[in-house]
Design a protein around this motif. Structure first.
Motif, PDB file in Angstrom:
ATOM      1  N   LEU A  69      30.685  25.571  -4.335  1.00 39.70           N
ATOM      2  CA  LEU A  69      29.578  25.826  -3.998  1.00 39.70           C
ATOM      3  C   LEU A  69      29.024  27.407  -3.999  1.00 39.70           C
ATOM      4  O   LEU A  69      29.534  28.143  -3.634  1.00 39.70           O
ATOM      5  CB  LEU A  69      28.918  25.603  -2.516  1.00 39.70           C
ATOM      6  N   THR A  70      28.177  27.591  -5.214  1.00 41.15           N
ATOM      7  CA  THR A  70      27.570  29.032  -5.373  1.00 41.15           C
ATOM      8  C   THR A  70      26.122  28.835  -5.272  1.00 41.15           C
ATOM      9  O   THR A  70      25.309  27.821  -5.475  1.00 41.15           O
ATOM     10  CB  THR A  70      28.051  29.599  -6.698  1.00 41.15           C
ATOM     11  N   ALA A  71      25.579  30.183  -4.733  1.00 36.11           N
ATOM     12  CA  ALA A  71      24.114  30.467  -5.013  1.00 36.11           C
ATOM     13  C   ALA A  71      23.749  31.889  -4.915  1.00 36.11           C
ATOM     14  O   ALA A  71      24.310  32.717  -4.853  1.00 36.11           O
ATOM     15  CB  ALA A  71      23.697  29.854  -3.253  1.00 36.11           C
ATOM     16  N   GLY A 108      18.907  29.560  -6.560  1.00 38.72           N
ATOM     17  CA  GLY A 108      19.571  28.895  -7.709  1.00 38.72           C
ATOM     18  C   GLY A 108      20.977  28.258  -6.791  1.00 38.72           C
ATOM     19  O   GLY A 108      21.461  29.170  -6.055  1.00 38.72           O
ATOM     20  N   VAL A 109      21.363  27.048  -7.106  1.00 40.04           N
ATOM     21  CA  VAL A 109      22.497  26.514  -6.430  1.00 40.04           C
ATOM     22  C   VAL A 109      23.168  25.776  -7.481  1.00 40.04           C
ATOM     23  O   VAL A 109      22.648  25.271  -8.360  1.00 40.04           O
ATOM     24  CB  VAL A 109      22.104  25.496  -5.582  1.00 40.04           C
ATOM     25  N   CYS A 110      24.696  25.851  -7.456  1.00 38.33           N
ATOM     26  CA  CYS A 110      25.442  25.190  -8.508  1.00 38.33           C
ATOM     27  C   CYS A 110      26.243  24.635  -7.504  1.00 38.33           C
ATOM     28  O   CYS A 110      27.106  25.232  -6.803  1.00 38.33           O
ATOM     29  CB  CYS A 110      26.108  26.312  -9.210  1.00 38.33           C
ATOM     30  N   ILE A 111      26.667  23.374  -8.002  1.00 36.17           N
ATOM     31  CA  ILE A 111      27.850  22.326  -7.342  1.00 36.17           C
ATOM     32  C   ILE A 111      28.787  22.082  -8.410  1.00 36.17           C
ATOM     33  O   ILE A 111      28.395  21.301  -9.350  1.00 36.17           O
ATOM     34  CB  ILE A 111      27.215  21.270  -6.612  1.00 36.17           C
ATOM     35  N   LEU A 112      29.846  22.661  -8.366  1.00 37.30           N
ATOM     36  CA  LEU A 112      30.892  22.598  -9.380  1.00 37.30           C
ATOM     37  C   LEU A 112      32.175  21.664  -8.882  1.00 37.30           C
ATOM     38  O   LEU A 112      32.909  22.138  -8.006  1.00 37.30           O
ATOM     39  CB  LEU A 112      31.122  23.855 -10.064  1.00 37.30           C
TER      40      LEU A 112
END
Length: 194
Positions: A69-71, A108-112
């Motif tokens: 999880l990044t934001a 902004g959020v990224c689920i990788l």
């Protein structure tokens, strides 16, 4: 609540850690130094999503059977993106420009995972009262908001005395749109309530 695999949070933000803990999630923090430059032609929402996605890309090679999880949270006054202030003067100028008007906070959020990458954002409109010189000076001197986009934290003193109202998610302004995150994790089949 159960995640289908271990969660890695690529952020050292105490606020993001607190919000994830509040969701009932267990996670490990993993930090890499990542440059936060972005292409000048990107629009505001695209900037937040680009930065979250760019951060996630730096971890892809190391990712095993985990959820990363990044934001990234940005503060926008019109089309101007207000980053983290470098010093007192920058912080003062930012808070003076936010005083007596409204701005937007976009996270902004990224689920990788190894199989997929999901990027999304949330936007909250924040209305500040007219701030006096003394209020701005007191806040910067005592809270040193140099690690915060827009030079303020909504959960700190300036938020308590200066913010008249918001439209949208409070938690988004703190640094993570937890309701949207919960929804996305559930939709992706990564989170289940037992």
């Amino acid at each position: 609540m159960n995640l289908s695999r271990p969660l890695l949070l690529a952020s050292n933000s105490p606020r993001r850690k607190e919000l994830l803990t509040g969701l009932g999630l267990t996670f490990e923090v993993k930090i890499k130094e990542v440059h936060e430059d972005f292409p000048a032609e990107l629009k505001r929402e695209q900037v937040a999503e680009f930065l979250a996605s760019h951060k996630a890309d730096q971890y892809l090679e190391d990712l095993e059977d985990q959820i990363l999880l990044t934001a990234d949270t940005i503060v926008c006054l019109g089309d101007q993106v207000l980053n983290k202030p470098a010093d007192y003067e920058q912080a003062y100028d930012m808070l003076r420009s936010l005083s007596g008007t409204h701005h937007e906070v976009i996270t902004g959020v990224c689920i990788l995972t190894r199989e997929s990458k999901t990027v999304f954002h949330d936007t909250t409109k924040v209305y500040f009262k007219e701030l006096s010189h003394q209020e701005i000076d007191y806040y910067i001197t005592n809270y040193k908001p140099y690690d915060k986009a827009g030079a303020y934290g909504i959960q700190e003193w300036i938020g308590k005395i200066g913010i008249e109202r918001i439209e949208g998610s409070y938690f988004n302004v703190v640094g993570l749109p937890v309701q949207k995150l919960y929804h996305q994790l559930t939709e992706l089949g990564l989170l289940k309530i037992d």
